[in-house]
Write an enzyme that holds these catalytic residues in place. Structure first.
Site, short mmCIF file in Angstrom:
data_model
loop_
_atom_site.label_atom_id
_atom_site.label_comp_id
_atom_site.label_asym_id
_atom_site.label_seq_id
_atom_site.Cartn_x
_atom_site.Cartn_y
_atom_site.Cartn_z
N MET A 58 0.80 -1.22 0.00
CA MET A 58 0.00 0.00 0.00
C MET A 58 0.84 1.28 0.00
O MET A 58 0.45 2.27 -0.62
CB MET A 58 -0.90 0.03 1.25
CG MET A 58 -2.00 -1.00 1.26
SD MET A 58 -3.36 -0.47 0.21
CE MET A 58 -4.47 -1.86 0.40
N ASP A 347 -4.85 1.39 -3.46
CA ASP A 347 -3.77 1.05 -2.53
C ASP A 347 -3.18 2.29 -1.86
O ASP A 347 -2.37 3.00 -2.44
CB ASP A 347 -2.69 0.26 -3.27
CG ASP A 347 -3.27 -1.00 -3.88
OD1 ASP A 347 -3.85 -1.79 -3.11
OD2 ASP A 347 -3.18 -1.17 -5.10
N THR A 348 -3.58 2.49 -0.62
CA THR A 348 -3.23 3.69 0.13
C THR A 348 -3.38 3.39 1.61
O THR A 348 -4.17 2.53 1.98
CB THR A 348 -4.21 4.84 -0.23
OG1 THR A 348 -4.13 5.11 -1.63
CG2 THR A 348 -3.91 6.11 0.52
N ILE A 349 -2.63 4.09 2.45
CA ILE A 349 -2.92 4.03 3.89
C ILE A 349 -3.31 5.42 4.37
O ILE A 349 -2.94 6.44 3.77
CB ILE A 349 -1.75 3.48 4.73
CG1 ILE A 349 -0.53 4.42 4.71
CG2 ILE A 349 -1.38 2.10 4.28
CD1 ILE A 349 -0.52 5.49 5.77
N MET A 429 -9.64 5.71 2.40
CA MET A 429 -8.76 5.17 1.39
C MET A 429 -9.58 4.56 0.26
O MET A 429 -10.77 4.35 0.38
CB MET A 429 -7.86 4.09 2.00
CG MET A 429 -6.96 4.61 3.11
SD MET A 429 -6.26 3.28 4.11
CE MET A 429 -7.58 3.01 5.28
#
Length: 525
Positions: A58, A347-349, A429
């Site tokens: 991520m 895809d990220t936090i 997200m």
């Protein structure tokens, strides 16, 4: 209050400090930092950097970030743009001449200069209390010792492992395979990078051996990057944008993030009686889906590097929202708007922290697609983002790829004010879903009186490139009615997004919510 007969999460309540994020070790680390005298910024950075080890598919130190924060004792919201630029020698014409119509996702040309580390060092130096060495110590320790892979992380890792190339496969696979739940992932090369940054600051990352390691990997893959591109990387302060929605004011990061899209979407929704609809009914989903198509079409045409975004005022004008709302037929779905101008990802936090003095931090940090470009530096194993895939190759477009330019980003941190008071840092997200997620979260809070955890738990839907993705939390009757309205309905394979939020009570009580769609939690003390 939730029905205790059913599975669910209660809000987390505390008074001294709170963190909500997508992995419990990062939330615990943030609370540890607060307990040892750090402030919310120290804690948010510590947790975010650790998330690059907990969830390397991520995010990571080869990526970008955006930050909104409100200083202790203030209701002002400030912004820092920690997103990177294309290498100076790269130009859309180069790729067009090579026959490309989009920036290839897993190529070196998709790699913009990672700028999160510069942002973290700047924020630690100017706003932190305990120093960079203490802030980075937990991530260094875990990168060396290893972290057991969590269930959602293992799910994503297996889905995205095919993206890893060359040396990245050695750094991010175990015996050539994606790790399973409970297997331990270590990143000793990244631990060494963080040790050097802790000692010598941002220059340790952007000059010398570490920068040369990244440039060598990119050049070997055909990239035009230079060490000078890395030396020149800088995070910049920026001015947030905001819009009212009912009794709330939603504050967003300005372009090149897509926060203005969330505000336009809320302005369109404000033209309808959303509060009079069934919160889990087809009518609400339909109106939201139609508004999303219109808001995202505007985003695709207008948003870009802040120096190239010229129609921001038009996007945020209520008259624009009214005209767009008039195009919505409550009884029939419109044709989808043009495809997104940037590649879609999820895809990220996101991490949010509030401390006992009232400092609130809303921080989002990403490498774009799963495992980013799939390219990692040889020696240190720094996985490099593919944010350059957010550019378009269309000649003359505001978001056209140019050397030294920032691409339009999907990641957006959020903040909510109520009667002028900062009451809630939050984030959702999920790549392109994020503006829709921000609008739905704010609507859940004010239209339906949900607490942050309930607003996060509620099922989601998203109109995405001609498909209306409707989570399994909706009934089959709702899906059937949406299909009757003309939507092409699908249940997505992966749940939509992942949200975190902290409500700041007037009495000092903090109320945290964390998305069950992820592995994380809210923790307080």
């Amino acid at each position: 209050m939730r029905d205790f007969h059913f599975p669910g999460r209660s809000p987390v309540l505390a008074t001294n400090g709170m963190c909500a994020t997508s992995h419990p070790l990062a939330a615990k680390t943030a609370i540890d930092i607060l307990e040892r005298g750090g402030n919310a910024m120290d804690a948010a950075i510590a947790g975010a950097v650790l998330l690059g080890i907990c969830e390397p598919q991520m995010t990571g130190i080869g990526g970008d970030c955006f930050v909104l924060y409100s200083p202790a004792g203030s209701d002002e919201v400030l912004a820092l743009n920690g997103s990177g630029r294309a290498p100076a020698a790269l130009d859309a014409a180069t790729l067009r001449d090579a026959g490309e119509t989009v920036v290839p996702l897993r190529s070196a040309h998709a790699v913009t200069i990672p700028t999160a580390i510069d942002a973290f060092c700047h924020l630690s130096d100017t706003l932190g209390q305990i120093g960079l060495e203490a802030v980075l110590a937990p991530a260094i320790r875990y990168a060396d010792a290893g972290i057991p892979v969590a269930p959602r992380v293992a799910f994503d890792w297996a889905n995205e492992a095919k993206s890893l190339q060359g040396k990245a496969r050695e750094h991010f696979l175990l015996s050539g395979k994606a790790p399973k739940v409970g297997e331990v992932f270590r990143a000793p090369g990244q631990a060494e990078v963080l040790r050097r940054v802790a000692k010598d600051g941002r220059d340790a990352f952007y000059t010398g051996e570490i920068a040369e390691d990244m440039v060598a990997a990119l050049n070997a893959a055909g990239g035009l990057h230079t060490v000078q591109d890395f030396t020149d990387a800088r995070a910049d302060a920026s001015t947030p944008v905001a819009a009212p929605y009912k009794d709330l004011e939603v504050v967003e990061h300005p372009p090149n993030g897509q926060g203005a899209t969330a505000l336009l979407l809320l302005n369109i929704l404000a033209q309808f009686d959303i509060a009079g609809m069934d919160p889990l009914g087809a009518e609400r989903v339909h109106i939201e889906a139609e508004a999303t198509k219109l808001a995202y079409d505007a985003r695709n045409r207008f948003l870009a590097d802040p120096e190239h975004t010229t129609r921001l005022d038009h996007m945020l004008a209520l008259e624009t929202a009214r005209k767009l709302a008039a195009l919505i037929d409550p009884k029939k779905a419109m044709a989808a708007a043009a495809p997104l101008s940037e590649a879609v990802h999820r895809d990220t936090i996101y991490i949010t922290v509030v401390d006992r003095d009232g400092m609130a931090v809303s921080l989002i940090y990403s490498i774009f697609h799963g495992f980013g470009s799939g390219i990692a530096s040889d020696k240190f194993g720094i996985l490099l983002q593919n944010r350059g895939a957010g550019f378009t190759l269309e000649e003359g477009h505001p978001n056209e790829l140019k050397g030294g330019k920032r691409p339009m980003h999907t990641i957006i941190p959020g903040m909510i004010r109520e009667q002028g008071r900062v009451v809630m840092p939050f984030g959702v997200m999920g790549g392109a879903y994020q503006p829709c997620g921000h609008a739905r979260f704010a609507s859940n809070i004010t239209d339906f009186g949900m607490d942050p955890q309930a607003a996060i738990d509620a099922p989601r839907a998203f109109s995405d490139n001609g498909i209306l993705k409707v989570e399994r939390g909706y009934s089959e009757a709702v899906r059937a009615k949406l299909a009757d309205l003309g939507h092409k309905v699908q249940v997505p394979d992966t749940a939509l997004g992942g949200a975190q939020a902290i409500r700041i009570g007037k009495d000092g009580v903090l109320e945290g919510g964390s998305d069950p769609r992820k592995d994380g939690c809210a923790l307080g003390y």
